[in-house]
Design an enzyme around this catalytic site. Sequence first.
Site, short mmCIF file in Angstrom:
data_model
loop_
_atom_site.label_atom_id
_atom_site.label_comp_id
_atom_site.label_asym_id
_atom_site.label_seq_id
_atom_site.Cartn_x
_atom_site.Cartn_y
_atom_site.Cartn_z
N GLU A 77 0.85 -1.19 0.00
CA GLU A 77 0.00 0.00 0.00
C GLU A 77 0.88 1.24 0.00
OE1 GLU A 77 -3.88 2.15 1.98
OE2 GLU A 77 -3.01 0.45 3.04
N ASP A 152 -2.75 12.30 -3.62
CA ASP A 152 -2.94 13.74 -3.81
C ASP A 152 -3.27 14.01 -5.28
OD1 ASP A 152 -2.72 16.54 -4.00
OD2 ASP A 152 -1.32 16.57 -2.30
N LYS A 156 -4.36 21.66 -9.77
CA LYS A 156 -3.96 22.65 -10.77
C LYS A 156 -3.18 21.99 -11.90
CE LYS A 156 -3.79 26.55 -7.54
NZ LYS A 156 -2.94 27.63 -6.95
N ASP A 188 -11.17 10.41 -5.76
CA ASP A 188 -12.44 11.13 -5.78
C ASP A 188 -12.34 12.37 -6.67
OD1 ASP A 188 -10.74 12.59 -4.20
OD2 ASP A 188 -12.13 12.89 -2.54
N THR A 223 -14.51 5.51 3.81
CA THR A 223 -13.97 6.25 4.95
C THR A 223 -14.92 7.40 5.30
OG1 THR A 223 -12.72 7.78 3.56
CG2 THR A 223 -11.63 5.71 4.19
N LYS A 224 -14.69 8.02 6.46
CA LYS A 224 -15.49 9.17 6.86
C LYS A 224 -15.37 10.29 5.83
CE LYS A 224 -15.00 8.23 11.82
NZ LYS A 224 -14.42 8.70 13.10
N PHE A 225 -14.16 10.51 5.34
CA PHE A 225 -13.93 11.54 4.32
C PHE A 225 -14.71 11.23 3.05
CE2 PHE A 225 -11.55 12.74 0.51
CZ PHE A 225 -11.44 14.11 0.68
N GLU A 226 -14.70 9.96 2.65
CA GLU A 226 -15.38 9.56 1.43
C GLU A 226 -16.89 9.67 1.59
OE1 GLU A 226 -15.32 5.69 -1.59
OE2 GLU A 226 -13.99 5.78 0.15
#
Length: 245
Positions: A77, A152, A156, A188, A223-226
């Site tokens: 990973e 990441d 830009k 995402d 995940t919580k973010f997703e």
Amino acid sequence: MSLDAEPTALPTSAAGAAPAGVAYPKTIKSFVRRAGRTTTGQAKAFEDLGPRFLLNYQAAPLDAPAAFGRTAPLILEIGFGMGEATAHIARVRPDDNFLCCEVHEPGVGALLKRIGEHDITNIRILQHDAVEVIDHMLPLGTLDGVHVFFPDPWHKTKHNKRRLIQSPLVAKLAARLKPGGYLHCATDWQPYAEQMLEVLGQEPLLANTAEGYAPQPAYRPLTKFENRGLRLGHGVWDIVFTRLN
């Protein structure tokens, strides 16, 4: 193109390449240094669990059976953030070994803390640049899988050259997969998903498991973010390729 080559401006703006006039970086790094504070709990996890679950980087082939104390399929990973998904996957796939690379110290501490809380034994962590780990510690044909989740996106255009998923790295990963091994990316950010799909599709050692984007594999949790992004109407794209014989 070698990862060590001098920057060269490319006259193309294809989704899988740097736009015209934008040079590839001299080297690709799998990380960006970010500020962050290690909590007391994370620091204690480093102290208590680090000696067992942290591996030292060395420019020599990894002895995976010795590192994990057993022989099992090996999954690499690259960049696990705070380790939420990593810990979940290791728990639902106890028969696999997970070699996890991350340089962000709070994230490493958070995953060590999760390892202790859930009594996870099939994770080992290298707090080092994954590209160097791939180059020097992972011989050809040694991996059963690779996970690259939410790298990441470098939104830009002038920063697209910093994205992790580029042809030179994909070639390195493909060469280190066993026949039938898989490379699973998730993002995402749709422009990055399009680039991933194109770059992986251009690698002759890999074949797509789907017509385009893959269904989310059952082992990868939301995940919580997703979940927050999905509530806001953001998409998530999974891309799964396998190594040809």
